[in-house]
Write an enzyme that holds these catalytic residues in place. Sequence first.
Site, PDB file in Angstrom:
ATOM      1  N   GLY A 143       2.365  -5.466   7.519  1.00 36.09           N
ATOM      2  CA  GLY A 143       1.344  -6.142   6.726  1.00 36.09           C
ATOM      3  C   GLY A 143       0.148  -6.502   7.572  1.00 36.09           C
ATOM      4  CB  SER A 144      -2.616  -8.808   6.908  1.00 32.36           C
ATOM      5  OG  SER A 144      -1.879  -9.979   6.637  1.00 32.36           O
ATOM      6  CD  GLU A 164       5.102  -0.625  12.837  1.00 37.15           C
ATOM      7  OE1 GLU A 164       4.016  -0.033  12.809  1.00 37.15           O
ATOM      8  OE2 GLU A 164       5.960  -0.411  13.715  1.00 37.15           O
ATOM      9  CB  CYS A 196      -2.080   0.701   8.119  1.00 39.40           C
ATOM     10  SG  CYS A 196      -0.717   1.848   8.313  1.00 39.40           S
ATOM     11  CG  ASN A 250      -0.435  -0.048   2.496  1.00 37.09           C
ATOM     12  OD1 ASN A 250       0.595  -0.690   2.719  1.00 37.09           O
ATOM     13  ND2 ASN A 250      -1.050   0.638   3.433  1.00 37.09           N
ATOM     14  CD  GLU A 304      -6.653  -2.923   7.489  1.00 35.82           C
ATOM     15  OE1 GLU A 304      -6.393  -4.109   7.229  1.00 35.82           O
ATOM     16  OE2 GLU A 304      -5.791  -2.052   7.563  1.00 35.82           O
TER      17      GLU A 304
HETATM   18  P1  NAD Z   1       0.092  -9.005   3.717  1.00 35.89           P
HETATM   19  O1  NAD Z   1       0.199  -9.370   5.149  1.00 35.89           O
HETATM   20  O2  NAD Z   1      -0.771  -9.833   2.838  1.00 35.89           O
HETATM   21  O3  NAD Z   1       1.523  -9.015   3.023  1.00 35.89           O
HETATM   22  C1  NAD Z   1       2.627  -8.300   3.546  1.00 35.89           C
HETATM   23  C2  NAD Z   1       3.900  -8.970   3.116  1.00 35.89           C
HETATM   24  O4  NAD Z   1       3.912 -10.293   3.639  1.00 35.89           O
HETATM   25  C3  NAD Z   1       4.084  -9.091   1.604  1.00 35.89           C
HETATM   26  O5  NAD Z   1       5.419  -8.809   1.278  1.00 35.89           O
HETATM   27  C4  NAD Z   1       3.736 -10.537   1.334  1.00 35.89           C
HETATM   28  O6  NAD Z   1       4.437 -11.082   0.235  1.00 35.89           O
HETATM   29  C5  NAD Z   1       4.167 -11.221   2.614  1.00 35.89           C
HETATM   30  N1  NAD Z   1       3.394 -12.439   2.884  1.00 35.89           N
HETATM   31  C6  NAD Z   1       2.124 -12.712   2.500  1.00 35.89           C
HETATM   32  N2  NAD Z   1       1.752 -13.926   2.937  1.00 35.89           N
HETATM   33  C7  NAD Z   1       2.812 -14.434   3.594  1.00 35.89           C
HETATM   34  C8  NAD Z   1       3.052 -15.667   4.277  1.00 35.89           C
HETATM   35  N3  NAD Z   1       2.131 -16.605   4.334  1.00 35.89           N
HETATM   36  N4  NAD Z   1       4.251 -15.848   4.853  1.00 35.89           N
HETATM   37  C9  NAD Z   1       5.199 -14.873   4.794  1.00 35.89           C
HETATM   38  N5  NAD Z   1       5.029 -13.709   4.160  1.00 35.89           N
HETATM   39  C10 NAD Z   1       3.859 -13.488   3.573  1.00 35.89           C
HETATM   40  O7  NAD Z   1      -0.327  -7.480   3.694  1.00 35.89           O
HETATM   41  P2  NAD Z   1      -0.651  -6.590   2.437  1.00 35.89           P
HETATM   42  O8  NAD Z   1      -1.954  -7.022   1.871  1.00 35.89           O
HETATM   43  O9  NAD Z   1       0.530  -6.507   1.537  1.00 35.89           O
HETATM   44  O10 NAD Z   1      -0.804  -5.141   3.113  1.00 35.89           O
HETATM   45  C11 NAD Z   1      -1.979  -4.662   3.628  1.00 35.89           C
HETATM   46  C12 NAD Z   1      -2.043  -4.851   5.128  1.00 35.89           C
HETATM   47  O11 NAD Z   1      -0.913  -4.263   5.740  1.00 35.89           O
HETATM   48  C13 NAD Z   1      -3.242  -4.152   5.734  1.00 35.89           C
HETATM   49  O12 NAD Z   1      -3.849  -5.025   6.661  1.00 35.89           O
HETATM   50  C14 NAD Z   1      -2.650  -2.949   6.425  1.00 35.89           C
HETATM   51  O13 NAD Z   1      -3.370  -2.481   7.539  1.00 35.89           O
HETATM   52  C15 NAD Z   1      -1.315  -3.449   6.829  1.00 35.89           C
HETATM   53  N6  NAD Z   1      -0.397  -2.323   6.945  1.00 35.89           N
HETATM   54  C16 NAD Z   1       0.066  -1.978   8.167  1.00 35.89           C
HETATM   55  C17 NAD Z   1       0.914  -0.885   8.273  1.00 35.89           C
HETATM   56  C18 NAD Z   1       1.446  -0.437   9.606  1.00 35.89           C
HETATM   57  O14 NAD Z   1       2.329   0.397   9.596  1.00 35.89           O
HETATM   58  N7  NAD Z   1       0.969  -0.941  10.702  1.00 35.89           N
HETATM   59  C19 NAD Z   1       1.285  -0.174   7.144  1.00 35.89           C
HETATM   60  C20 NAD Z   1       0.794  -0.573   5.919  1.00 35.89           C
HETATM   61  C21 NAD Z   1      -0.041  -1.659   5.816  1.00 35.89           C
END
Ligand code: NAD
Length: 456
Positions: free
Chosen positions: A186-187, A208, A242, A113, A332
């Site tokens: 990430g999530s 995060e 986020c 994002n 979310e």
């Molecule tokens: P995601 O968790 O799907 O992916 C994040 C990263 O993890 C990617 O690089 C992905 O390739 C990797 N990943 C995915 N599945 C995995 C697995 N099974 N094992 C290891 N790595 C894996 O998140 P997203 O869809 O890319 O991002 C959106 C989410 O991130 C939203 O929920 C958002 O709230 C959160 N986010 C949080 C912050 C923060 O600062 N707290 C900032 C931005 C986004």
Amino acid sequence: MVKELVAAQNDFFATQKTKDVGFRKQYLKKLQQEIVAQEDAICDALYADFKKPKFESLATETQLALAELKHAIKNMDAWSRPERVSASWSNFPAKEWIQPEPYGKVLIISPWNYPFMLAISPLIGALAAGNTAIIKPSEFSTHTSKMLAQIINKVFPPEYVTVVEGGVEVATQLLAEKWEYIFFTGSTKVGKIVYKSAAEHLTPVTLELSGKNPCIVDETATIKLAAKRIAWGKLINAGQTCIAPDYILVHKSVKDALVNHIQQHITEFYGQHIEASNDFARIATHKHYEELKAMLEGQQVLFGGDFKDEDQYIAPTLVDEPELDSTIMEGEIFGPILPIISYEDESELDTYISKYPNSLAFYVFSGNKKFQKRLMDHYSFGGGTINDTVVHISNKDLPFGGVGRSGIGGYHGKYTFDLFSHHKAISKRGTWLDVPLRYPPYTIPIGWIKRIKHLF
Ligand code: NAD
């Protein structure tokens, strides 16, 4: 390839080169130059990924990263210096200090994002603190991930910093290795997977994660301005932020006014034909686009609600009073859809806020200081803003991060440096005096020990 890179970073860290602050600084300066040189290309990559408007790319990605770099370069000498503490009198004679040291190899996994900033920002602190790093950017922001790889590979040798592109499979391979620190954005679902892998090697982590961020507007708020600031915070990056306000809890007496003003501001921001505006981004992944569309099914739409499959456009949308058990109120939203829920009495707020504990962000619009304080004190959340949205992220002196379900650890500015440093405690004793009290046979009366408290 992963194993070779990890081994090469181990060997490189062992050379102790990164312990030299001058060495670190020289590379951060090179990174700074390269980002400046490639700034337009980075913005183009972000546009290619999800039509991110150039203004937003500059303001929320490249310029934020450059500001972090400038701050780190300016302050890293001071941050890296051992910090003297007053020596404990029981250790007399002694000098005592805290010495920051790098952990070693850091793994940074980032989302799509804010695909540039969320990879670079932790990297800056990791390198300022003397670590090596591998970045695994998101597979869903392919253009920006490629750009990131190009920049990093030009500036750094791979044994120091590199980018490994790929999806879940690559992330899984990387997580199987032993790291000295893992920084994940990430999530919450994937965060738990990362945390489990880290536990195998007792690797410290920063997570995060996400949350469902409430935005409360009471009857004393400055409604027109609140509407403008809410619309801005919700719609920047097309709601894929986020810390965007997720849903509104508005006092019934000001609901209509708030909704009207939000609509007016949206039209002022993007015009009558929002999809033709260059200032409004698209949904970055197809899966997420479909999920957002599904959230609208069966909902009462007050404004917007249209979408366009060809380029994953979802209009800024206001949803009226969704049921608490509807899909839109499950987790979310992460898109430009804003549920508006009214309340009559403050006691009703808790039903909503407590359903989604530990949000990443928290917003209150009110002219009533006691109400503001009550909410800020009562709830646990990552960070928040009173009478605005999102802006608490912009102060490098405020730690940015979640709590509980929304994450572990906070960063930005010196907090990032501290997060990537182990703080070694050192006591250096003098040898010209050796007070005998602590040694056996124990001859001092027990009563004395209780009075002295610190014998050593
Ligand atoms: P995601 O968790 O799907 O992916 C994040 C990263 O993890 C990617 O690089 C992905 O390739 C990797 N990943 C995915 N599945 C995995 C697995 N099974 N094992 C290891 N790595 C894996 O998140 P997203 O869809 O890319 O991002 C959106 C989410 O991130 C939203 O929920 C958002 O709230 C959160 N986010 C949080 C912050 C923060 O600062 N707290 C900032 C931005 C986004």
